[in-house]
Design an enzyme around this catalytic site. Structure first.
Site, PDB file in Angstrom:
ATOM      1  N   ARG A  49      -3.271  -2.519   7.622  1.00  0.00           N
ATOM      2  CA  ARG A  49      -3.872  -1.689   6.575  1.00  0.00           C
ATOM      3  C   ARG A  49      -2.974  -0.487   6.308  1.00  0.00           C
ATOM      4  O   ARG A  49      -2.308   0.015   7.205  1.00  0.00           O
ATOM      5  CB  ARG A  49      -5.243  -1.184   7.002  1.00  0.00           C
ATOM      6  CG  ARG A  49      -6.200  -2.251   7.480  1.00  0.00           C
ATOM      7  CD  ARG A  49      -6.775  -3.056   6.339  1.00  0.00           C
ATOM      8  NE  ARG A  49      -7.792  -3.991   6.789  1.00  0.00           N
ATOM      9  CZ  ARG A  49      -7.564  -5.257   7.094  1.00  0.00           C
ATOM     10  NH1 ARG A  49      -6.357  -5.743   7.030  1.00  0.00           N
ATOM     11  NH2 ARG A  49      -8.540  -6.059   7.458  1.00  0.00           N
ATOM     12  N   GLY A  50      -2.956  -0.007   5.074  1.00  0.00           N
ATOM     13  CA  GLY A  50      -2.196   1.176   4.733  1.00  0.00           C
ATOM     14  C   GLY A  50      -0.833   0.886   4.142  1.00  0.00           C
ATOM     15  O   GLY A  50      -0.083   1.807   3.838  1.00  0.00           O
ATOM     16  N   CYS A  51      -0.511  -0.388   3.985  1.00  0.00           N
ATOM     17  CA  CYS A  51       0.764  -0.770   3.391  1.00  0.00           C
ATOM     18  C   CYS A  51       0.531  -1.200   1.949  1.00  0.00           C
ATOM     19  O   CYS A  51      -0.439  -1.900   1.661  1.00  0.00           O
ATOM     20  CB  CYS A  51       1.401  -1.919   4.168  1.00  0.00           C
ATOM     21  SG  CYS A  51       1.835  -1.497   5.857  1.00  0.00           S
ATOM     22  N   ALA A  52       1.407  -0.796   1.055  1.00  0.00           N
ATOM     23  CA  ALA A  52       1.282  -1.182  -0.353  1.00  0.00           C
ATOM     24  C   ALA A  52       1.527  -2.674  -0.526  1.00  0.00           C
ATOM     25  O   ALA A  52       0.877  -3.329  -1.332  1.00  0.00           O
ATOM     26  CB  ALA A  52       2.263  -0.389  -1.205  1.00  0.00           C
ATOM     27  N   SER A  53       2.448  -3.221   0.230  1.00  0.00           N
ATOM     28  CA  SER A  53       2.703  -4.663   0.180  1.00  0.00           C
ATOM     29  C   SER A  53       1.902  -5.334   1.290  1.00  0.00           C
ATOM     30  O   SER A  53       1.305  -4.676   2.137  1.00  0.00           O
ATOM     31  CB  SER A  53       4.202  -4.950   0.331  1.00  0.00           C
ATOM     32  OG  SER A  53       4.731  -4.243   1.409  1.00  0.00           O
TER      33      SER A  53
END
Length: 139
Positions: A49-53
């Site tokens: 979680r927390g990643c754009a990709s």
């Protein structure tokens, strides 16, 4: 291998790269060499979680050492994952919590050129590695 040994190897490797473009190309090459996860390993449970990709990370412990495998659908993120896997995979659990990966990434000239979204994603990946190591130590 200790984290400090892996970090020294990474520092040496990046010391030959003169500018951000060379570092960027090298990080992408690391991502291309990063072994993929199986389809069964790419689940909501393994997603970071927390990643754009999209990023999936699988960890397990062997003889007190954390093994990290991960994959992303973005080339630069795959490279960052490959870099983190080289740093942490095989490291003793007791070393992971105290190692300053941000300082290493600053030293090799990676963090300064990342977008805010990529920096947040990198922080999320590092936090996941630390959390998994902490949970394994507590077990």
């Amino acid at each position: 291998m200790s984290i400090e040994t892996a970090a020294a190897d990474i520092r040496e490797e990046f010391s030959w790269l003169d500018d951000w473009e060379a570092r960027y190309a090298h990080i992408i090459d690391l991502g291309k060499a990063n072994p993929p996860l199986s389809g069964e390993e790419k689940t909501e449970e393994t997603r970071v979680r927390g990643c754009a990709s999209q990023v999936w990370m699988v960890t397990h412990v062997e003889d007190g050492h954390l093994i990290v495998r991960a994959e992303s659908d973005a080339m630069i993120v795959s490279g960052l994952i490959g870099l983190l896997a080289r740093l942490y995979s095989g490291a003793p659990l007791s070393e992971i919590e105290f190692f300053d990966a941000k300082a290493l990434l600053d030293d090799i000239g990676v963090t300064g050129a990342l977008t805010a979204q990529r920096s947040n994603g990198l922080a999320s990946m590092l936090e996941r590695i630390r959390r998994d190591a902490h949970q394994a130590l507590a077990a």
